[in-house]
Design a protein around this motif. Structure first.
Motif, short mmCIF file in Angstrom:
data_model
loop_
_atom_site.label_atom_id
_atom_site.label_comp_id
_atom_site.label_asym_id
_atom_site.label_seq_id
_atom_site.Cartn_x
_atom_site.Cartn_y
_atom_site.Cartn_z
N UNK A 152 0.70 -1.32 0.13
CA UNK A 152 -0.02 -0.13 -0.11
C UNK A 152 0.92 1.38 0.03
N UNK A 153 1.92 1.43 0.87
CA UNK A 153 2.75 2.48 0.78
C UNK A 153 3.53 2.72 -0.53
N UNK A 154 3.82 1.42 -0.91
CA UNK A 154 4.62 1.54 -2.28
C UNK A 154 3.85 1.96 -3.50
N UNK A 155 2.75 1.49 -3.57
CA UNK A 155 1.64 1.90 -4.55
C UNK A 155 1.41 3.35 -4.49
N UNK A 156 1.30 3.85 -3.10
CA UNK A 156 1.10 5.29 -2.94
C UNK A 156 2.28 6.03 -3.40
N UNK A 157 3.43 5.44 -3.01
CA UNK A 157 4.64 6.20 -3.52
C UNK A 157 4.79 6.45 -4.99
N UNK A 158 4.47 5.26 -5.56
CA UNK A 158 4.46 5.21 -7.01
C UNK A 158 3.51 6.26 -7.56
N UNK A 159 2.15 6.59 -6.75
CA UNK A 159 1.10 7.53 -7.36
C UNK A 159 1.49 9.09 -7.08
N UNK A 160 2.09 9.27 -5.95
CA UNK A 160 2.49 10.66 -5.45
C UNK A 160 3.69 10.92 -6.09
N UNK A 161 4.63 10.16 -6.28
CA UNK A 161 5.79 10.72 -7.19
C UNK A 161 5.66 11.05 -8.54
N UNK A 162 4.40 9.99 -9.17
CA UNK A 162 4.08 10.51 -10.38
C UNK A 162 2.99 11.89 -10.54
N UNK A 163 2.92 12.53 -9.40
CA UNK A 163 2.20 13.65 -9.39
C UNK A 163 0.75 13.39 -9.32
N UNK A 164 0.28 12.46 -8.92
CA UNK A 164 -1.36 12.27 -8.90
C UNK A 164 -2.11 13.06 -8.22
N UNK A 165 -2.85 13.83 -8.39
CA UNK A 165 -3.88 14.67 -7.72
C UNK A 165 -5.16 14.69 -8.26
N UNK A 166 -5.98 15.72 -7.56
CA UNK A 166 -7.46 15.92 -7.98
C UNK A 166 -7.38 16.13 -9.32
N UNK A 167 -8.21 15.34 -10.21
CA UNK A 167 -8.75 15.55 -11.52
C UNK A 167 -7.51 14.91 -12.32
N UNK A 168 -6.46 14.20 -11.96
CA UNK A 168 -5.53 13.51 -12.58
C UNK A 168 -5.96 12.48 -13.77
N UNK A 169 -5.34 12.28 -14.79
CA UNK A 169 -5.59 10.99 -15.49
C UNK A 169 -4.19 10.33 -15.47
N UNK A 170 -4.52 8.87 -15.22
CA UNK A 170 -3.21 8.22 -14.59
C UNK A 170 -3.36 6.70 -15.31
N UNK A 171 -2.22 6.40 -15.76
CA UNK A 171 -1.95 5.08 -16.45
C UNK A 171 -1.05 4.21 -15.44
N UNK A 172 -1.38 3.13 -15.05
CA UNK A 172 -0.44 2.26 -14.17
C UNK A 172 -0.19 0.82 -15.00
N UNK A 173 0.86 0.77 -15.18
CA UNK A 173 1.41 -0.40 -15.69
C UNK A 173 1.62 -1.69 -14.82
N UNK A 174 0.70 -2.47 -14.86
CA UNK A 174 0.81 -3.86 -14.22
C UNK A 174 -0.55 -3.97 -13.20
N UNK A 175 -1.18 -5.21 -13.22
CA UNK A 175 -2.27 -5.21 -12.37
C UNK A 175 -1.88 -6.30 -11.30
N UNK A 176 -0.84 -6.40 -10.86
CA UNK A 176 -0.51 -7.16 -9.72
C UNK A 176 -0.88 -6.47 -8.54
N UNK A 177 -0.76 -7.00 -7.37
CA UNK A 177 -0.91 -6.32 -6.13
C UNK A 177 -0.39 -4.72 -5.91
#
Length: 403
Positions: free
Chosen positions: A181-206
């Protein structure tokens, strides 16, 4: 003396449950232990009786024989446990406390720890900055897929749950705080995800699903998850993600069908060095994800890269890949002014906030990653099913705490 069983890497494709010594407050010699760490006193540590200990995709890289992990290395860096013994120098953690263990081992004393860079602590691994339980080249701290485990620098490392009964009601969610959970959150925050963002995540593992969950928590407008495994894509759709089937080819066209444009604001690599190309029957091509993310991320955007990359891969597709040297289109990233964040997630930077989100019903991470508790003795089966692509996060239950 209390017995202790643990999951150990034996050889490529094989793990076994073995008998190991009950922990003491000293780091002993053993598989993967750096000689400089042998005999290291751990009076600042505690011994945990394991409540939950998860199988991670990072473990799978070792089990597949894609690292230099030695035989009999005890696995497991995603640990939640109850304190049963405290070392002489432990001041604040007490016997009976229920705690989450960040997978990063950190001293709390060095410059990096003081700057919240606990993934690259300078004092716990003689080989290089950064350490973890039960992982190759990480200093030799014994893994936690076991009945009991030693946790050093306990006052610093452990996240104590504030209410034990309340925590046990949500223990499968809280078990995700040690890593994914922190690792996924770190990936999202360091990618700059915020309100209204469009996001692509490569990989649907945990980790990818945890990053998708995090993107929703951070207010993303659209979260798109790409994978080749339909079961895992279905799991992503179950909590509101759009999906891209990479067996159908490059993701750009499918992203355009979803968004109306062939690019996203932010991107996360939750795959790592065993990436494959796109299309049916695609073969391993380790730079695929990174190059694709640079292509589909809007100029000025960012890439969060929690996916694991290594400096030693015996199974690499060529001599360069065996040393972690990949053919990256860095010119694309430069021309588009993209930012990159790589490396271990500094779990302590995020775990308390995410704990509060879980305890106050703001997120259901265990449901989103399809967490499933299994007995310790079923670990070899869990590893095999996970490696075969099961859309499941396997949580080992060594001591019967989990229903």
């Amino acid at each position: 003396m209390t017995g202790n069983k643990a999951v150990a890497y034996k050889e490529a494709g094989k793990v076994e449950v073995i008998d190991i010594d009950y922990p003491t407050f000293e780091l002993k010699d053993g598989p993967g232990v750096n000689p400089a760490n042998v005999g290291r006193p751990v009076n600042h540590g505690v011994i945990l009786k394991t409540v939950a200990t998860n199988i991670c995709g990072s473990d799978q890289h070792m089990v597949r024989g894609r690292t230099t992990a030695p035989p009999d290395l005890v696995l497991g860096h995603e640990i939640t446990g109850e304190v049963v013994e405290v070392g002489r120098d432990v001041e604040f953690i007490k016997v009976g406390d229920l705690c989450s263990v960040p997978f990063n081992i950190a001293c709390g004393r060095c410059r990096n720890c003081k700057e919240r860079k606990t993934g690259i602590c300078l004092n716990v691994n003689p080989d290089r900055p950064g350490s973890a339980y039960g992982y190759v080249d990480m200093g030799g701290w014994v893994g936690g897929q076991a009945n009991y485990v030693l946790v050093p620098y306990a006052d610093w490392n452990l996240l104590k749950f504030p209410d034990k009964d309340r925590a046990m009601e949500k223990i499968m969610d809280l078990a995700m705080l040690s890593d994914i959970f922190p690792t996924g959150f770190h990936g999202a925050t360091t990618a700059g995800v915020g309100v209204g963002s469009t996001v692509y995540i490569a990989g649907a593992g945990p980790v990818g699903l945890a990053a998708a969950t995090s993107a929703h928590l951070l207010g993303a407008a659209v979260v798109i998850v790409g994978d080749m495994n339909e079961g895992r894509l279905a799991q992503a759709r179950s909590f509101g993600c759009e999906t891209v089937d990479l067996t159908q080819g490059e993701p750009k066209d499918q992203i355009e069908q979803i968004l109306g444009v062939p690019e996203v604001d932010c991107a996360v690599d939750a795959v790592g060095f065993e990436a494959r190309g796109h299309g049916k029957g695609a073969q391993e091509a380790p730079a695929t994800v990174l190059n694709t993310l640079m292509d589909i991320t809007a100029a000025g955007g960012a890439l969060g890269i929690p996916g694991l990359y290594v400096t030693g891969d015996p199974g690499g597709i060529d001599e360069a890949a065996k040393k972690g040297s990949l053919s990256l289109s860095l010119g694309t990233g430069w021309a588009k002014s993209l930012s990159f964040t790589t490396g271990q997630c500094p779990v302590m930077k995020y775990n308390r906030q995410l704990m509060m989100a879980i305890l106050n019903d703001k997120v259901n991470i265990a449901k989103n990653v399809n967490a499933k508790a299994i007995p310790l003795e079923d670990a070899p089966k869990g590893y095999a099913e996970f490696d075969a692509g099961a859309a499941t996060k396997y949580v080992l239950n060594p001591n019967g705490y989990l229903s």
